[in-house]
Design an enzyme around this catalytic site. Sequence first.
Site, short mmCIF file in Angstrom:
data_model
loop_
_atom_site.label_atom_id
_atom_site.label_comp_id
_atom_site.label_asym_id
_atom_site.label_seq_id
_atom_site.Cartn_x
_atom_site.Cartn_y
_atom_site.Cartn_z
N HIS A 125 -6.81 -2.23 15.16
CA HIS A 125 -6.92 -1.26 13.55
C HIS A 125 -6.76 -2.15 12.59
O HIS A 125 -7.53 -2.41 11.47
CB HIS A 125 -6.10 -0.20 13.82
CG HIS A 125 -6.08 0.60 12.48
ND1 HIS A 125 -6.99 1.75 12.44
CD2 HIS A 125 -5.50 0.42 11.29
CE1 HIS A 125 -6.72 2.29 11.27
NE2 HIS A 125 -5.96 1.44 10.44
N GLU A 126 -5.67 -2.98 12.51
CA GLU A 126 -5.05 -3.79 11.42
C GLU A 126 -6.10 -5.03 11.21
O GLU A 126 -6.40 -5.23 10.00
CB GLU A 126 -3.70 -4.23 11.42
CG GLU A 126 -2.73 -2.98 11.58
CD GLU A 126 -2.80 -1.73 10.86
OE1 GLU A 126 -3.44 -2.24 9.49
OE2 GLU A 126 -2.39 -0.63 11.14
N GLU A 134 -2.07 -3.80 7.00
CA GLU A 134 -3.38 -4.70 7.16
C GLU A 134 -3.36 -5.90 5.95
O GLU A 134 -4.65 -6.45 5.78
CB GLU A 134 -4.73 -4.13 6.94
CG GLU A 134 -5.24 -3.46 5.76
CD GLU A 134 -4.71 -2.08 5.37
OE1 GLU A 134 -3.99 -1.61 6.20
OE2 GLU A 134 -5.38 -1.24 4.99
N ASN A 135 -2.44 -6.56 5.44
CA ASN A 135 -2.31 -7.35 4.34
C ASN A 135 -3.29 -8.47 4.68
O ASN A 135 -3.13 -9.15 5.95
CB ASN A 135 -0.97 -7.72 3.84
CG ASN A 135 0.06 -6.94 3.92
OD1 ASN A 135 0.02 -5.69 3.16
ND2 ASN A 135 0.99 -6.55 4.84
N ALA A 171 1.96 0.00 10.91
CA ALA A 171 1.70 -1.40 10.61
C ALA A 171 0.77 -1.42 9.42
O ALA A 171 0.04 -0.41 8.90
CB ALA A 171 0.73 -2.17 11.68
N GLU A 176 0.86 -1.00 -0.08
CA GLU A 176 0.13 -0.06 0.08
C GLU A 176 0.96 1.35 0.08
O GLU A 176 1.77 1.14 0.86
CB GLU A 176 -0.93 -0.06 1.07
CG GLU A 176 -2.06 1.16 1.23
CD GLU A 176 -2.81 1.15 2.30
OE1 GLU A 176 -2.74 0.39 3.28
OE2 GLU A 176 -3.81 2.12 2.47
N GLU A 178 -9.91 4.09 6.20
CA GLU A 178 -9.07 4.43 7.37
C GLU A 178 -9.90 5.21 8.31
O GLU A 178 -9.64 5.04 9.38
CB GLU A 178 -7.86 5.44 6.82
CG GLU A 178 -6.93 4.58 6.07
CD GLU A 178 -6.31 3.25 6.66
OE1 GLU A 178 -6.28 3.04 7.92
OE2 GLU A 178 -5.60 2.53 6.08
N HIS A 217 -9.46 -3.81 9.92
CA HIS A 217 -9.21 -3.84 8.39
C HIS A 217 -9.77 -4.93 7.32
O HIS A 217 -10.20 -4.73 6.24
CB HIS A 217 -7.96 -3.39 7.94
CG HIS A 217 -7.60 -1.98 7.76
ND1 HIS A 217 -8.59 -0.80 7.25
CD2 HIS A 217 -6.46 -1.12 8.39
CE1 HIS A 217 -8.20 0.32 7.31
NE2 HIS A 217 -6.79 0.13 7.87
N1 BES Z 1 -3.15 0.98 5.91
C1 BES Z 1 -2.20 1.67 6.89
C2 BES Z 1 -0.59 1.40 6.55
C3 BES Z 1 -0.24 2.15 5.61
C4 BES Z 1 -0.31 3.61 5.53
C5 BES Z 1 0.24 1.75 4.40
C6 BES Z 1 0.36 4.27 4.46
C7 BES Z 1 0.78 2.45 3.29
C8 BES Z 1 0.87 3.74 3.40
C9 BES Z 1 -2.72 1.08 8.28
O1 BES Z 1 -3.70 0.46 8.35
C10 BES Z 1 -2.62 2.18 9.04
O2 BES Z 1 -3.46 3.04 9.01
N2 BES Z 1 -1.49 2.21 9.87
C11 BES Z 1 -1.49 3.28 10.93
C12 BES Z 1 -1.84 2.95 12.30
C13 BES Z 1 -3.36 2.95 12.84
C14 BES Z 1 -3.58 2.40 14.06
C15 BES Z 1 -3.85 4.51 12.54
C16 BES Z 1 0.07 3.59 10.75
O3 BES Z 1 0.73 2.93 10.37
O4 BES Z 1 0.33 4.74 11.33
ZN ZN Z 2 -5.56 1.62 8.49
#
Ligand code: BES
Ligand code: ZN
Length: 849
Positions: free
Chosen positions: A290-291, A257-258, A255, A122, A313, A294
């Site tokens: 969170h993950e 969510e694959n 993190a 992602e 998100e 998803h």
């Molecule tokens: N899908 C995102 C990770 C992501 C973000 C991938 C940007 C590629 C580019 C993941 O679900 C996410 O939102 N992670 C957050 C933490 C969450 C608790 C808000 C993060 O990584 O900060």
């Molecule tokens: Zn997310």
Amino acid sequence: MKDAAPQTIHLKDYAPPAYLVDEVQLTFRLAPTATRVLSRIRFRPNPEAPSRDFFLHGEALTPIRAAIDGQEVRPEITEAGLTCAVPDAPFTWEAEVEISPRTNTALEGLYMSRGMYCTQCEAEGFRKITWYPDRPDVMAPFTVRIEGDAPVLLSNGNPVGMGEGWAEWHDPWPKPAYLFALVAGDLVARRDSFVTRSGRTVDLALWVRPGDEGKCAWGMEALKASMRWDEDRYGREYDLDVFNIVAVDDFNMGAMENKGLNIFNSAAVLASPETATDANFERIESIIAHEYFHNWTGNRITCRDWFQLCLKEGLTVFRDQEFTSDLRSAAVKRIEDVRMLRARQFPEDQGPLAHPVRPESYQEINNFYTATVYEKGAEVIGMLKRLVGDEGYAKALDLYFARHDGQACTIEDWLTVFEDATGRDLSQFGLWYSQAGTPRVSVEEAFENGTYTLTFEQRTPPTPGQEEKKPLVIPIAVGLLSPNGDEVVPTRVLEMTQARQSFTFEGLASKPVPSILRDFSAPVVLEREVPRAERAFLMAHDTDPFNRWEAARSLARESLIATIREGAAPDADWLDGLAAMLRDDTLDPAFRAQVLALPTQSELAQVLADRGHTPDPDAIHGAVEGLRDAMARHLADLAPHLYESMRVTGPYAPDAEQSGKRALGNAMLALISRRDDGALAARQYAEADNMTLALAALSCLLRVGRGSAELAAFHERWKDDRLVMDKWFALQVMEAKPESAAETAARLTEHPAFDWKNPNRFRAVLGALAGHHAGFHRADGAGYALLADWLIRLDPVNPQTAARMMTAFQTWRRYDAGRQAHAKAALERIAAKPGLSRDGAEMVGRMLG
Ligand code: BES
Ligand code: ZN
């Protein structure tokens, strides 16, 4: 290097994909600098598409061969992908490419982290793995074969076979390429299992490097709690036989969510009482949730295009917030979330980077994983829930899952579900998704013949590209208190839809005291000049815990502003109110600790700027220090008792109760340290058997100019633990004096353990500097210059992490001409860097306006 000419992508240009994918088969032959990726993809023309142009994304791929239905083809390859003549009927595409994970320092696509292969796809990383329609509206089932020496070979879905040097995985759920993942390395698993509510057993595993096994227990508990919660609260059951989580040391974000194979920054999942703080534990719990969440909000139902990012998100953040507030304290969680919103999203919404929750254009999508999309996106869902009620929300969510499972959706789909489920017209509400900026709400009150009238006015200041703003639907939760502190009108949600609007309350015996925007019912700035006495009254009596906290907070804020502006002494009423709340044992310690937290220095700078003054970071810093000294004096008798009574006996647990006690105890320690020269802190440090107590003590020591022996001992004890060493680096910058923060950061970048290509370590030092308000915004520009130097160095290596940290400059126009000149020079230096990434160029471009 990316294309230099910036290309802007627009939401309005969306067109459905020309070809859909029915099946993907991938084979990876892993080798550090020459991994072969073989793909076999069944394509079919999309009947809904306006064109038949076949285009596959692909970046930095070395082509080996390509074939259609077994016949070799010679596609036309560009920097961004390939085009090829293809049949106007279903066909099978086969390709082989070579990639080099070891030299991939951007940590996007397939890369290596200390000998371990892993992926981050992602938003647009899959195109660095093979040619593919790398867009979220193309969903397909994947089968993956991995060949390599590593003992553990993982991918999405269920394992279908494995042997010496190979493994095969099959993910039956159609997914976009951004959810693809692969991990290969020498890993060990902490295993567990979960029985779903329909009775299926899911094998759970948390994969870590040998040596980290002792840091897995909490993450695993959080996972099981998340799985249970999503069944109980949303009726969502997990849908594969296995769920794997992997911890990696080099990761740009928290993190990912694959599907069936979540990949985590090790900082966001590994914890033990000795190495992680209570705050780390709480963060891990929420990010695991969170993950995991998803899986339904993001994976089963995904986004049509990246403009719809908040669809997954915003909703998933909202869900993880609900989860934490169910598991811990709802009031404390709300306060934490609002503090974060104000610290991160408000500055964004009020500066050059302001954009709608659903942006309409971007150059680099990685730059739009913002506090606005995430945190304001979650607030918008919170408002929706408040407006339609719990039942309406539950009905809408059931309909959302039933109607859109397996689809790639838009915000329109989301809002239509709510309209259909509740019969409400949400067209005006939809403006929250398209209109940027933080609305300001002002209030007038009137009382006559037992009728109390509140008149609100809303105004959203212009943001880049959006001059005119329309009135929004704003749910304003209001309760009324009688002058003796009783609640005469319990919380009621007023629905403001016009620019100016009045609401009346009848049959009141006397003029009430209003408690407005309870539970922070909308992400707005309430502009109301409230008499100090009324704030003090609410601080003592409000039945809404959020507004009680807010009253205390606003008194502290006004006291600080008065000190900064006129050198006023600290507000004695606030200090008295504070002492009374601290003494009140019926109040949750975690809540009391929140009441003690002062507004951030950056927040004070924003308040000053809003009121037409130029903020002086040194004066702000001085005022905050002065107020903390005053608190230490005023609470001198109480603090030692409270400190003692917050002592936790028995084994460490990172739960709400114990962590609340430690938070309040540590807040007392910070006050006591100002008067005992760190004696108690030294003792706490020496006796601490967990990181929460040790780190708090160490920070108190550094703040009073002591602690060098402890800092050295800490280093000696933890030098082989990267996550703890990140704390060691960060703490020194955070606790530095404003005049030496930049030098401290610069000195730490010379430390042999400063591995700047590791995002966690880079953020520990440079991120801490960016977060040190007075240190970063130093009058001579040294803070700006140092950060710019490092961002220029990081940009070609890891553009995503560099660009995210450039946001530190977003408030630069708030400050005086001297600081502005330094900040502008720093930004211009970044902008002028030859070969600056698209990520970096977009960010500096927007900030320079
Ligand atoms: N899908 C995102 C990770 C992501 C973000 C991938 C940007 C590629 C580019 C993941 O679900 C996410 O939102 N992670 C957050 C933490 C969450 C608790 C808000 C993060 O990584 O900060
Ligand atoms: Zn997310």
